[in-house]
Design a protein around this motif. Structure first.
Motif, mmCIF file in Angstrom:
data_model
loop_
_atom_site.group_PDB
_atom_site.id
_atom_site.type_symbol
_atom_site.label_atom_id
_atom_site.label_comp_id
_atom_site.label_asym_id
_atom_site.label_seq_id
_atom_site.Cartn_x
_atom_site.Cartn_y
_atom_site.Cartn_z
ATOM 1 N N LEU A 26 -5.044 -4.469 1.342
ATOM 2 C CA LEU A 26 -5.405 -4.147 -0.037
ATOM 3 C C LEU A 26 -5.869 -5.360 -0.831
ATOM 4 O O LEU A 26 -6.438 -5.213 -1.897
ATOM 5 N N PRO A 40 -4.320 -6.252 -6.056
ATOM 6 C CA PRO A 40 -4.148 -4.790 -6.076
ATOM 7 C C PRO A 40 -2.825 -4.364 -5.439
ATOM 8 O O PRO A 40 -2.122 -3.519 -5.983
ATOM 9 N N SER A 41 -2.491 -4.985 -4.323
ATOM 10 C CA SER A 41 -1.284 -4.553 -3.632
ATOM 11 C C SER A 41 -0.051 -4.869 -4.465
ATOM 12 O O SER A 41 0.910 -4.100 -4.496
ATOM 13 N N LEU A 97 -5.886 7.457 -3.135
ATOM 14 C CA LEU A 97 -6.703 6.300 -3.518
ATOM 15 C C LEU A 97 -6.444 5.131 -2.570
ATOM 16 O O LEU A 97 -7.374 4.489 -2.079
ATOM 17 N N ILE A 98 -5.168 4.895 -2.313
ATOM 18 C CA ILE A 98 -4.824 3.790 -1.413
ATOM 19 C C ILE A 98 -5.482 3.996 -0.068
ATOM 20 O O ILE A 98 -6.069 3.092 0.525
ATOM 21 N N TRP A 142 -9.197 3.359 -0.100
ATOM 22 C CA TRP A 142 -9.394 1.915 -0.247
ATOM 23 C C TRP A 142 -9.112 1.206 1.064
ATOM 24 O O TRP A 142 -9.879 0.351 1.523
ATOM 25 N N TRP A 158 -11.636 1.856 3.786
ATOM 26 C CA TRP A 158 -12.861 1.114 3.533
ATOM 27 C C TRP A 158 -12.675 -0.356 3.911
ATOM 28 O O TRP A 158 -13.491 -0.952 4.611
ATOM 29 N N ARG A 159 -11.535 -0.912 3.507
ATOM 30 C CA ARG A 159 -11.261 -2.310 3.828
ATOM 31 C C ARG A 159 -11.147 -2.505 5.341
ATOM 32 O O ARG A 159 -11.652 -3.485 5.890
#
Lengths: 385, 371, 511
Positions: B73, B77-78, B346-347, B350, B353-354
C-alpha cells in the motif's frame, strides 16, 4: 513499568473483588415458591403462593407447604409484597405450577401472566392451569393425599399425563407461543377439586378453551382426549365403546389408544371454498371386554369391531369439531395456522375474518382403526355352563 | 519476531470469532421463519468479501503484516488505514465487552455493576493480547473443542422440541425481510471478520489465508445457522425476535426425562468464552494496527492503555440491553458498511493495482475463489 | 563439612604446585593436617612390600565408602607379597605397581594433590608409595546402596516392577536394559560446586533432535549452584515458565516410563543420587498418561484416561461450581436437590464460601498430616479425620452434609492425577474465590485465565498444549484416547523428531 504493572493490576482486582459480592445470597435464606396463582386481576391483583417450609437437613428433609396471599396493584408488587409475610426472600425459579382462576381467565389472562413471562425469576417451564369452579387459593389449601404440597401433586400428575389422559399439560412458553402465533387459539388444562375421604383433593381434568386471551368455554376429559388425538399427542387414553359383538348383543368394551397418526391437510376446492382433510390412523389395544364373547382369532369379527371403533371415533370427533367451530369458535386445532403455513395465499385472502371461516370450515374426516394388542389373551374368559 | 499461527489454529480462531459473541442474540430475527434463508444469503454475500481479504493477505506472501502492508500500500496510506481500523477494532472490543456484561447482568447477576465484569474481562483480554496471536490461537483451539461440543450436544437435546412447521410459510412477507436479515447478519457478525485481518501477523504460505479465513468462516456461519434455526423452531417464529436471547430461552426449555433440565448456564458459559476470544482478538487488532500506524515495531506497550480504555468504553457506547439491540440497527450500520465493505474493496483494488505494477500478482496462482 | 574443598596454594610440592611430593611422609603429613584434617573417617593403611628392600606404602580411603575385602584381597595382599625391582622411581614405579602388582580391575595414576580429595570422597582407594610423586587410584566403590525395588511413588498393577535407585550408573543401566540399541547415547555434565554431582543426559541419537539435546545440556551447564541433592534442583533450574505452577519437566521413578519417553524422542536426565529421572519436553497431556495405559488393553486404557480428565475437572471445579450454584444460581439446581441443600444448610453458621474454604483447608491438613507418616498411622489419621471429624461436624451443624460430599469428592478425585494434585489445590482456591464473587461467570473467567496460562506456556520450545490443540489425527491418538499400538505408527510430530516413523507396515501412513 512491568514491575509496577503487576501490583497495580492486582490491587485493582482485589479492590474489585473485595468491595462486595453483589448478588451473593445464601441458599438457606431463600423461600422456595412451589406454586403461584392469580385469583383476581381487577380492581386489584390477588396473588396466592404456595411455598415450602424446609427443615431437617442431614438425613431427612421435611417439606411443609404454606399458603400466603396478598392483594396489590400489580402482579409484580404483589409477588414482592409476599416476601414480607414469608419472612424470607421468596424465590420463584422453582415454581412448578401457575394457577389462574376461572374468573380471571374469563376476563383475560394476559394481565395475570405478563409479569411471569417478563420476569427473570420465573422459568418459562412452569405448568399453567385454570382452576374450575374454585379459586387458586382453595386449590393450594386442599390436601393432596401423598405429595408434600399441592404444587408437587399437580406436577406429578402432569408428568404421568400420558398414562391418565383427560387433559393436555402446557407450560408458560407454550401458552405464549399459542398467543403469539397466528391462526391458533390457546388452551389450558383445568384443575378441579374433588372430595376424597372427606377432604378436598385437586385433580387435573378437562381443558379450558381460549379465544385470544379470554376463556370461552370448557372441554371435559373425554373431549380433551379427542383433542389430544387430533393434535397427534402420545396419549394412552381409554375409550369405552358399546360394541356389537354378536348379532343381538352390545357390550361395553374398553380400548386403549396405543398409537395414533394424524394428518391435517388444507384443501382448496375448485369453487374456491376451503376445507381441511383429517386422516386419523389409530392403533388400539383392548383392555377389557367384560362379558363379551369376543375372540380375537375371529378375523371377521375383529374387522367389524375396528369398523365400529372408526365410526365411534368419527362421531366423537364430529361432535368435538362442532363444539369448537360453532359453539366456541376457537381455532384450538390451529386450522388457521395450517392454512397459513401450507397455503399462505389462502390465508392472505381469508385470514382477516378467520372466525367466520372457521365456523363454516368443512372438515373431511377419514378414520382408520386397528386393534394391535389384546393383552395377554386373545379369548374371552371361559365360563362353563 | 514473527508470530506464526498454524493454519488449523487460525481456522478455529476465525470460527470462534464469528460464533463467539453472536450466539445468544436474536440473529436475523427480522427474517422470521425465513431465518435460514437470511443466513444462507448472508453467507453467500460474505464469501466474496472474505476471499478478497484472504487475497490481500495472500499477496503479502510470508511477510509480516507491517512489512506486507507497507510494500503493498505504501507507507502513508497503509498507516492511515491502520489508524482507522484501530479505532474500529477498539470500538468493536467495547461492543463485545458490553454485550457480555449486559448479558450477564440480564440473566444472572442483576445487581453486580457491569464495570466489575467488564474490568475482569478487560484484564483477561489484556493478558491474552499481550501474549500475542499465537497464544490466542492456541487458546481458541483448545476452547473451541469445549464450545463446539457443548453447542453440538445442546443442538441434539433441542432436537426433540423442534417444530419444523415454524419455518412455514416460506417468504410469506416477500424477500424483503430476508434481505434485511441478511444485511443485519453481514454487519453483525459476519463481516466483522475484517478485524482478524489485523490480528494475524503472518501466514505460513500464500495459500494459508484462504485456508484459514474461508473454511473457518463458512463453518462458523453454518453453526450459527443451525443454532439460530433450531432455537427459532423451538421458541416459535413469532416469539424468536421478541427475546433478547432466544437461544438461551430455547435451552431453558430442554427437559430430558425431567433430569436434564435447567441447562441454560452452559450456553452462558460458551457465550462468555466465545466473546472473550472475540474481544481479545479485537484488542490485539486495535493495538497492532495502532502501533503500526505510529510506526512502532512492537505493539505490546499499547495493549494495556487500550484494554483499560475498553472498560469505560464499553459503558459509554452501549449501556443497556436495549442499546445493544438498537446499536445493531441504528448507529452501527453506517460505520460497519464503511469498514466492512467499502474500505476492504478499495484496499483490494489498490493492492491489486500495486501488485500488478510490482509484478507480484502473476506469481500468485490463487485468484479469488481459487481455494 | 566439605573442608577439603578449601584449595590452598600450599601443598606437599615444594614449588607450591598442585602436585604430590615424592616423599610419602610429606604427602601423608599434608593429607592428615590439611586436606583431611580432623576427619576421622579417613583410613591410612600403612604397609610394607616384601623383599630385601621393602617400601613404605599407604592406602588411603574413606571408611565405608569402599569395599574393604576387595581392597585387602586385590591391593593389599599382592602388595605385601610383592618384591619390587630395584631402582624404580617415579612414574615407572607407579606403572609397575599398576601393571604387575595390583590385581584390582582398574587403577590409574593421578598426580594432583587436590585430586586426591575428590577421588577419596568418590569412594576409591588411593595408594601412595614412598619415592613416587603419583597416587594410584583403585576403583573399589562400595558404599551402602539400595537395591533395585519397585518404586513406591508409582506402583503399577501391571508392568515392570523395576525402579530407579540412587546410583547413577545403575540407573543408566536400567534404561539401557530397556533400549538395547547403539543409538542410545549418554552425555555427562557435572553440576554443583560443592557436590560435583554427575548428571547424565540420555537420548536416542537417531530420533531426538540434537538441538533439543544441546539445549538441555546448555541449560544444565549454565546452572550455578553449590549443591545438587536431587533431580528436583536441576528441574527447577532448567524448566520453562518458572512462575507457572504447572510442571514443564516430567519426572519418573520408573525406567520403563523413562525409556518410553526417550523412545518418543524426548530427552531424559538422570542425576546421581536421585531416583527420579527428568524427562523433557513435558506437555500437559503427559500428566494424564500413565505408563500402565500402554500395557493394558487400549479400550480400558482409554477409559481410564477419560476418568483422569474428568477427575481433574472434578477436583478443580466442584467446590467452585457448588458455590456458584448455591449462592448465585439456585434456579439451576433441580428442585428436589435445592430443597434438601437448603434444608441441610439451615442451621449452619457459616456462609457457603467460608464453609468451602474451611473444609477444603481441613481436607488438605488431613492429607498433609497423613502423607509423610508411616502407612498404619497415616490411615488412622485419615479415618479420624474423615469419619469422626466429618460425621461430628455435620451432627453439630458446623458444616452441611452436602459440603462434606463436595469436599470428599474433590479430594478423592484429586488423587487420580497425582502429578497435578498439588496444582489442583491452587486452582480450586482461585475458582472458589472467583465463583463467590461472580458465580458461574467468575468460574468461567478463572477457567479462561488458566487456559490462557496453559496456552502461553512452552516446554523446551514445544507448546505446552500440543496434541490438545491440533486436529492432526496422528497426534490426537494418544491424547484423549489411547489407540492401539499398531495404530500409532508415527512418533509425536511436536517433538520434531528426525525419524517420525515408529512402525512400518500395518496402518503406517508415512509422513
Amino acid at each position: 513499568m512491568r514491575r509496577r504493572l503487576f501490583p497495580m493490576l492486582s490491587l485493582l482486582l482485589v479492590s474489585l473483588l473485595l468491595t462486595g459480592c453483589w448478588d451473593y445470597m445464601e441458599i438457606e435464606s431463600l423461600e422456595f415458591v412451589f406454586g403461584l396463582g392469580v385469583d383476581q386481576v381487577k380492581p386489584e391483583v390477588v396473588v396466592v403462593l404456595e411455598m415450602a417450609k424446609t427443615s431437617g437437613g442431614g438425613q431427612q428433609t421435611m417439606v411443609e407447604p404454606k399458603v400466603l396471599s396478598t392483594k396489590s396493584q400489580s402482579a409484580a408488587t404483589a409477588a414482592r409484597a409476599l416476601s414480607n409475610p414469608a419472612g424470607l426472600r421468596t424465590f420463584w425459579s422453582h415454581a412448578y405450577v401457575f394457577l389462574i382462576s376461572e374468573q380471571v381467565a374469563q376476563e383475560g389472562i394476559i394481565p395475570a401472566m405478563e409479569h411471569i413471562v417478563r420476569s427473570r425469576h420465573l422459568r418459562s417451564t412452569v405448568w399453567v392451569f385454570i382452576t374450575k369452579e374454585c379459586t387458586a387459593e382453595e386449590v393450594f389449601k386442599s390436601k393432596p393425599p401423598v405429595a408434600n404440597s399441592v404444587s408437587e401433586h399437580l406436577n406429578s400428575i402432569v408428568l404421568m399425563q400420558d398414562a391418565i389422559s383427560g387433559f393436555l399439560p402446557l407450560q408458560v412458553w407454550q401458552l405464549n407461543q399459542a398467543f403469539a402465533a397466528e391462526g391458533v387459539a390457546a388452551i389450558l388444562p383445568t384443575v378441579k377439586l374433588v372430595h376424597q375421604r372427606g377432604e378436598l383433593v385437586p385433580i387435573v381434568e378437562g381443558t379450558a378453551v381460549f379465544k385470544r386471551d379470554r376463556m370461552v368455554g370448557w372441554l371435559d376429559g373425554q373431549e380433551s382426549d379427542i383433542l389430544c388425538l387430533l393434535k397427534g399427542l402420545d396419549q394412552r387414553s381409554y375409550y369405552v365403546v358399546d360394541t356389537k359383538v354378536t348379532d343381538h348383543g352390545y357390550f361395553p368394551i374398553t380400548y386403549e389408544l396405543v398409537g395414533n397418526r394424524v394428518e391435517l391437510k388444507p384443501l382448496v376446492r375448485k369453487d374456491g371454498s376451503i376445507a381441511v382433510a383429517i386422516s386419523l390412523t389409530l392403533e388400539l389395544g383392548v383392555e377389557e371386554i367384560g362379558a363379551a364373547p369376543l375372540s380375537f382369532r375371529d378375523e371377521k369379527l375383529v374387522r367389524s369391531v375396528e369398523a365400529q371403533l372408526a365410526t365411534f371415533v368419527t362421531r366423537e370427533v364430529r361432535g368435538f369439531l362442532w363444539k369448537i367451530q360453532r359453539e366456541y369458535n376457537a381455532d384450538i386445532l390451529g386450522f388457521g395456522q395450517l392454512f397459513r403455513r401450507k397455503k399462505p395465499e389462502v390465508w392472505r385472502r381469508l385470514g382477516e375474518d378467520w372466525d367466520a371461516q372457521l365456523r363454516d370450515l368443512q372438515v373431511e374426516l377419514d378414520v382408520q382403526c386397528k386393534i394391535v394388542f389384546t393383552g395377554t389373551s386373545s379369548e374371552p374368559l371361559l365360563v362353563r355352563e | 519476531m514473527k508470530e506464526l499461527v498454524p493454519d488449523h489454529q487460525g481456522l478455529v480462531l476465525v470460527m470462534l470469532f464469528v460464533v463467539g459473541n453472536t450466539l445468544v442474540f436474536a440473529l436475523g430475527g427480522v427474517a422470521g421463519p425465513d431465518i435460514w434463508l437470511a443466513f444462507l444469503l448472508a453467507t453467500v454475500l460474505a464469501i466474496p468479501m472474505i476471499l478478497l481479504m484472504a487475497r490481500v493477505r495472500s499477496l503479502m506472501g510470508g511477510a509480516s503484516l507491517a512489512c506486507g502492508l507497507e510494500q503493498l500500500l505504501g507507507k502513508w496510506p497503509s498507516r492511515a488505514l491502520a489508524f482507522a481500523y484501530a479505532g474500529y477494532a477498539w470500538r468493536l472490543a467495547c461492543y463485545v465487552v458490553s454485550d457480555v456484561t449486559n448479558f450477564i447482568q440480564a440473566v444472572a447477576l442483576p445487581t453486580t455493576p457491569q464495570v466489575v465484569t467488564a474490568t475482569l474481562f478487560a484484564l483477561l483480554m489484556l493478558w491474552a493480547a499481550k501474549e500475542g496471536v499465537e497464544v490466542l490461537a492456541r487458546f481458541a483451539a483448545i476452547m473451541s473443542k469445549v464450545v463446539f461440543n457443548v453447542l453440538f450436544v445442546t443442538f441434539l437435546m433441542l432436537l426433540s422440541q423442534v417444530e419444523l412447521g415454524e419455518f412455514q410459510p416460506v417468504m410469506y412477507n416477500g424477500v424483503k425481510p430476508v434481505w434485511l436479515g441478511a444485511f443485519q447478519l453481514l454487519e453483525f457478525p459476519f463481516l466483522e471478520v475484517v478485524v482478524l485481518f489485523w490480528v494475524f501477523d503472518c501466514f505460513r504460505s500464500k495459500k494459508s489465508p484462504y485456508r484459514v479465513f474461508l473454511p473457518g468462516f463458512v463453518a462458523a456461519s453454518l453453526i450459527l445457522l443451525v443454532m439460530a434455526s433450531t432455537s427459532l423452531a423451538v421458541v416459535g417464529a413469532e416469539r424468536y425476535a421478541q427475546f433478547y436471547f432466544p437461544v438461551w430461552a430455547a435451552v431453558a426449555r430442554i427437559n430430558i426425562s425431567t433430569f436434564l433440565t435447567r441447562l441454560e448456564a452452559i450456553i452462558g458459559v460458551t457465550f462468555a468464552i466465545g466473546s472473550f476470544v472475540k474481544m481479545a482478538a479485537c484488542l490485539l487488532a486495535a493495538s497492532r494496527s495502532l502501533a503500526y500506524s505510529f510506526g512502532f515495531a512492537d505493539y505490546r506497550f499499547l495493549v494495556t492503555p487500550l484494554a483499560l480504555g475498553v472498560i469505560p468504553g464499553s459503558q459509554w457506547f452501549i449501556s443497556t440491553l436495549l442499546d445493544v439491540e438498537l446499536s445493531v440497527i441504528k448507529t452501527y450500520p453506517t460505520s460497519a458498511t464503511f469498514f466492512q465493505a467499502v474500505l476492504p474493496v478499495l484496499i483490494w483494488i489498490w493492492v491489486e493495482w500495486r501488485a500488478r505494477k510490482l509484478g507480484r500478482g502473476k506469481s500468485s496462482p490463487t485468484q479469488a475463489g481459487g481455494q | 563439612m566439605f573442608f577439603w574443598q578449601r584449595t590452598k596454594k600450599k601443598g606437599p610440592d615444594p614449588r607450591g604446585l598442585d602436585r604430590l611430593s615424592s616423599s610419602l611422609e610429606t604427602n601423608l603429613h599434608w593429607l592428615q593436617t590439611d586436606l583431611f584434617a580432623s576427619d576421622e573417617t579417613i583410613v591410612y593403611r600403612r604397609i610394607k612390600t616384601s623383599g630385601p628392600k621393602p617400601r613404605d606404602c599407604v592406602l588411603v580411603y574413606a571408611d565405608n565408602m569402599v569395599k574393604h575385602e576387595y581392597l585387602s584381597q586385590f591391593v593389599l595382599r599382592p602388595l605385601l607379597k610383592a618384591e619390587l625391582p630395584k631402582g624404580l622411581r617415579g612414574e615407572e614405579l607407579a606403572r609397575y605397581l599398576a601393571e604387575q602388582v595390583i590385581e584390582a580391575d582398574s587403577s590409574e595414576c593421578i598426580t594432583g594433590y587436590s585430586q586426591i580429595g575428590d577421588k577419596i570422597m568418590g569412594g576409591v582407594g588411593v595408594l601412595l608409595v614412598d619415592g613416587c610423586p603419583l597416587g594410584l587410584v583403585v576403583d573399589a566403590q562400595g558404599w551402602a546402596k539400595r537395591t533395585v525395588t519397585e518404586p513406591p511413588s508409582e506402583s503399577v498393577v501391571r508392568g515392570p516392577r523395576l525402579g530407579f535407585s540412587e546410583d547413577l550408573g545403575v540407573n543408566i543401566s536400567l534404561v539401557r536394559l530397556q533400549i538395547a540399541s547403539p543409538n542410545f547415547k549418554t552425555r555427562f555434565v557435572q553440576v554443583g560446586e560443592q557436590t560435583k554431582t554427575r548428571v547424565a543426559i540420555l537420548y536416542l541419537d537417531n530420533v531426538t533432535s540434537l538441538d533439543l539435546v544441546d539445549e538441555v545440556q546448555r541449560r544444565i551447564e549454565e546452572i550455578t549452584i553449590d549443591a545438587v541433592l536431587d533431580s528436583g534442583y536441576i528441574q527447577e533450574y532448567i524448566r520453562d515458565a518458572p512462575y507457572s505452577p504447572f510442571p514443564t519437566i516430567g519426572h519418573t521413578e520408573r525406567p520403563d516410563a523413562a525409556a518410553a519417553k526417550i523412545l518418543e524422542g524426548r530427552v531424559a536426565v538422570l542425576v546421581d543420587g536421585s531416583p527420579f529421572a527428568l524427562t523433557m519436553p513435558y506437555l500437559l497431556v503427559e500428566a494424564f498418561q500413565a505408563n500402565e495405559d500402554y500395557y493394558n488393553h487400549w479400550m480400558v486404557a482409554s477409559f481410564h484416561r477419560l476418568i483422569r480428565y474428568i477427575s481433574f475437572f472434578i477436583t478443580t471445579s466442584t467446590p467452585a461450581i457448588y458455590i456458584a450454584l448455591i449462592s448465585y444460581h439456585p434456579q439451576l439446581i433441580p428442585t428436589n436437590l435445592v430443597v434438601s441443600i437448603s434444608a441441610a444448610r439451615k442451621n449452619v453458621p457459616f456462609p457457603g464460601i467460608v464453609e468451602v474454604i474451611i473444609m477444603g483447608l481441613v481436607f488438605e491438613i488431613l492429607r498433609e498430616g497423613g502423607v509423610r507418616l508411616p502407612r498404619p498411622i497415616g490411615q488412622a489419621v485419615s479415618i479420624v479425620g474423615a469419619i469422626v471429624l466429618g460425621e461430628a461436624a455435620v451432627s453439630a451443624s458446623l458444616v452441611s452434609a452436602p459440603m462434606i460430599i463436595v469436599v470428599g469428592l474433590t479430594g478423592v478425585a484429586g488423587f487420580v492425577n497425582p502429578w497435578l494434585n498439588d496444582i489442583a489445590v491452587l486452582f480450586r482456591l482461585l475458582f472458589v474465590v472467583l465463583a463467590s464473587v461472580l458465580g458461574l461467570y467468575g468460574y468461567v473467567l478463572g477457567v479462561i485465565a488458566v487456559v490462557l496460562l496453559l496456552s502461553s506456556m512452552e516446554s523446551f520450545g514445544v507448546p505446552y498444549l500440543s496434541t490438545m490443540t491440533t486436529l492432526v489425527p496422528q497426534d490426537i491418538k494418544d491424547t484423549l484416547l489411547r489407540v492401539p499400538w499398531w495404530q500409532m505408527t508415527l512418533r509425536p510430530r511436536y517433538l520434531a523428531s528426525k525419524d517420525r516413523q515408529r512402525l512400518q507396515g500395518r496402518g503406517g501412513r508415512g509422513s
